[in-house]
Design a protein around this motif. Structure first.
Motif, PDB file in Angstrom:
ATOM      1  N   THR A   7       0.847  -1.179   0.000  1.00 26.48           N
ATOM      2  CA  THR A   7       0.000   0.000   0.000  1.00 26.48           C
ATOM      3  C   THR A   7       0.890   1.238   0.000  1.00 26.48           C
ATOM      4  O   THR A   7       2.071   1.170   0.363  1.00 26.48           O
ATOM      5  CB  THR A   7      -0.913   0.009   1.249  1.00 26.48           C
ATOM      6  OG1 THR A   7      -0.088   0.130   2.404  1.00 26.48           O
ATOM      7  CG2 THR A   7      -1.755  -1.253   1.325  1.00 26.48           C
ATOM      8  N   PRO A   8       0.355   2.378  -0.388  1.00 28.26           N
ATOM      9  CA  PRO A   8       1.167   3.597  -0.367  1.00 28.26           C
ATOM     10  C   PRO A   8       1.710   3.920   1.024  1.00 28.26           C
ATOM     11  O   PRO A   8       2.840   4.409   1.159  1.00 28.26           O
ATOM     12  CB  PRO A   8       0.204   4.681  -0.844  1.00 28.26           C
ATOM     13  CG  PRO A   8      -0.805   3.962  -1.666  1.00 28.26           C
ATOM     14  CD  PRO A   8      -0.935   2.601  -1.034  1.00 28.26           C
ATOM     15  N   LEU A   9       0.943   3.611   2.057  1.00 28.01           N
ATOM     16  CA  LEU A   9       1.418   3.863   3.422  1.00 28.01           C
ATOM     17  C   LEU A   9       2.601   2.972   3.760  1.00 28.01           C
ATOM     18  O   LEU A   9       3.594   3.424   4.345  1.00 28.01           O
ATOM     19  CB  LEU A   9       0.272   3.639   4.423  1.00 28.01           C
ATOM     20  CG  LEU A   9       0.599   3.912   5.885  1.00 28.01           C
ATOM     21  CD1 LEU A   9       0.994   5.378   6.065  1.00 28.01           C
ATOM     22  CD2 LEU A   9      -0.577   3.556   6.768  1.00 28.01           C
ATOM     23  N   ASP A  10       2.532   1.697   3.347  1.00 28.13           N
ATOM     24  CA  ASP A  10       3.657   0.788   3.583  1.00 28.13           C
ATOM     25  C   ASP A  10       4.898   1.229   2.810  1.00 28.13           C
ATOM     26  O   ASP A  10       6.019   1.133   3.298  1.00 28.13           O
ATOM     27  CB  ASP A  10       3.284  -0.638   3.193  1.00 28.13           C
ATOM     28  CG  ASP A  10       2.245  -1.247   4.132  1.00 28.13           C
ATOM     29  OD1 ASP A  10       2.169  -0.791   5.294  1.00 28.13           O
ATOM     30  OD2 ASP A  10       1.528  -2.167   3.689  1.00 28.13           O
ATOM     31  N   GLU A  11       4.696   1.717   1.593  1.00 29.41           N
ATOM     32  CA  GLU A  11       5.822   2.222   0.807  1.00 29.41           C
ATOM     33  C   GLU A  11       6.477   3.418   1.496  1.00 29.41           C
ATOM     34  O   GLU A  11       7.705   3.538   1.531  1.00 29.41           O
ATOM     35  CB  GLU A  11       5.357   2.620  -0.593  1.00 29.41           C
ATOM     36  CG  GLU A  11       5.003   1.442  -1.472  1.00 29.41           C
ATOM     37  CD  GLU A  11       4.492   1.877  -2.833  1.00 29.41           C
ATOM     38  OE1 GLU A  11       4.505   3.091  -3.131  1.00 29.41           O
ATOM     39  OE2 GLU A  11       4.069   1.006  -3.602  1.00 29.41           O
ATOM     40  N   LEU A  12       5.676   4.292   2.052  1.00 30.86           N
ATOM     41  CA  LEU A  12       6.223   5.444   2.766  1.00 30.86           C
ATOM     42  C   LEU A  12       6.999   5.019   4.006  1.00 30.86           C
ATOM     43  O   LEU A  12       8.059   5.566   4.317  1.00 30.86           O
ATOM     44  CB  LEU A  12       5.096   6.413   3.157  1.00 30.86           C
ATOM     45  CG  LEU A  12       4.507   7.245   2.034  1.00 30.86           C
ATOM     46  CD1 LEU A  12       3.327   8.060   2.544  1.00 30.86           C
ATOM     47  CD2 LEU A  12       5.560   8.163   1.447  1.00 30.86           C
ATOM     48  N   LYS A  17      12.234   4.287   6.622  1.00 31.70           N
ATOM     49  CA  LYS A  17      13.215   3.415   7.265  1.00 31.70           C
ATOM     50  C   LYS A  17      14.531   3.428   6.490  1.00 31.70           C
ATOM     51  O   LYS A  17      15.613   3.520   7.074  1.00 31.70           O
ATOM     52  CB  LYS A  17      12.665   1.991   7.346  1.00 31.70           C
ATOM     53  CG  LYS A  17      13.580   1.009   8.036  1.00 31.70           C
ATOM     54  CD  LYS A  17      12.961  -0.366   8.086  1.00 31.70           C
ATOM     55  CE  LYS A  17      13.923  -1.350   8.709  1.00 31.70           C
ATOM     56  NZ  LYS A  17      13.383  -2.706   8.708  1.00 31.70           N
ATOM     57  N   ARG A  18      14.455   3.374   5.164  1.00 33.61           N
ATOM     58  CA  ARG A  18      15.656   3.395   4.329  1.00 33.61           C
ATOM     59  C   ARG A  18      16.416   4.717   4.494  1.00 33.61           C
ATOM     60  O   ARG A  18      17.638   4.743   4.629  1.00 33.61           O
ATOM     61  CB  ARG A  18      15.284   3.181   2.868  1.00 33.61           C
ATOM     62  CG  ARG A  18      16.491   3.058   1.938  1.00 33.61           C
ATOM     63  CD  ARG A  18      16.077   2.968   0.486  1.00 33.61           C
ATOM     64  NE  ARG A  18      15.380   4.149   0.011  1.00 33.61           N
ATOM     65  CZ  ARG A  18      15.988   5.283  -0.368  1.00 33.61           C
ATOM     66  NH1 ARG A  18      17.286   5.377  -0.302  1.00 33.61           N
ATOM     67  NH2 ARG A  18      15.280   6.310  -0.794  1.00 33.61           N
ATOM     68  N   LEU A  19      15.685   5.820   4.518  1.00 33.38           N
ATOM     69  CA  LEU A  19      16.325   7.131   4.678  1.00 33.38           C
ATOM     70  C   LEU A  19      16.979   7.280   6.058  1.00 33.38           C
ATOM     71  O   LEU A  19      18.047   7.881   6.185  1.00 33.38           O
ATOM     72  CB  LEU A  19      15.302   8.245   4.445  1.00 33.38           C
ATOM     73  CG  LEU A  19      14.843   8.420   3.003  1.00 33.38           C
ATOM     74  CD1 LEU A  19      13.737   9.466   2.920  1.00 33.38           C
ATOM     75  CD2 LEU A  19      16.005   8.799   2.107  1.00 33.38           C
ATOM     76  N   ALA A  24      21.971   7.490   9.184  1.00 32.82           N
ATOM     77  CA  ALA A  24      22.850   6.948  10.229  1.00 32.82           C
ATOM     78  C   ALA A  24      24.215   6.587   9.655  1.00 32.82           C
ATOM     79  O   ALA A  24      25.252   6.877  10.258  1.00 32.82           O
ATOM     80  CB  ALA A  24      22.203   5.731  10.881  1.00 32.82           C
ATOM     81  N   ILE A  25      24.233   5.973   8.488  1.00 32.01           N
ATOM     82  CA  ILE A  25      25.507   5.610   7.853  1.00 32.01           C
ATOM     83  C   ILE A  25      26.294   6.864   7.477  1.00 32.01           C
ATOM     84  O   ILE A  25      27.504   6.938   7.697  1.00 32.01           O
ATOM     85  CB  ILE A  25      25.242   4.718   6.623  1.00 32.01           C
ATOM     86  CG1 ILE A  25      24.717   3.356   7.074  1.00 32.01           C
ATOM     87  CG2 ILE A  25      26.502   4.556   5.777  1.00 32.01           C
ATOM     88  CD1 ILE A  25      24.203   2.490   5.937  1.00 32.01           C
TER      89      ILE A  25
END
Length: 126
Positions: A7-12, A17-19, A24-25
């Motif tokens: 869903t669009p919410l899951d994609e966001l 999380k990726r960002l 952090a890296i």
């Protein structure tokens, strides 16, 4: 039958999380680079100054060697005397720039200490 489409919410949420992981890296990488600079600033400054002086000295020697083998003598604008003094005078803008970069933090720290001492001065002796 259920599809595996997000869903669009899951994609966001995944993008967020990726960002966060990338941030952090990047923060760890920046911290490592700043620590490296803090540990090695003296040797890097020394290498930069000596490298610059070596290049200028080599260039001066090449010009002197070229001028001595040439049948036409170039017009000399340098003063006779101490070659190190002439080299220093020729590189005066470079030397003053390096000196300013070195002394600027010390001057600002001293000024900040004096200003904060005046503003937030403690008990004064009478």
């Amino acid at each position: 039958m259920k599809s595996n489409k997000l869903t669009p919410l899951d994609e966001l949420h995944l993008e967020k999380k990726r960002l966060r992981e990338e941030r952090a890296i990047s923060g760890q990488r920046l911290s490592y680079q700043l620590q490296y600079l803090a540990d090695n600033w003296g040797s890097m400054l020394t290498k930069g100054v000596t490298g610059s002086l070596k290049n200028k000295l080599a260039e001066t020697m090449e010009n002197l060697a070229y001028g001595s083998h040439s049948s036409v003598q170039p017009f000399k604008t340098k003063r006779p005397g101490n070659p190190f003094l002439n080299l220093a005078l020729a590189n005066l803008p470079l030397i003053t720039g390096i000196a300013w970069r070195i002394t600027k933090p010390a001057i600002f720290a001293l000024a900040a200490r004096k200003i904060t001492g005046r503003i937030f001065g403690g008990k004064r002796r009478r």
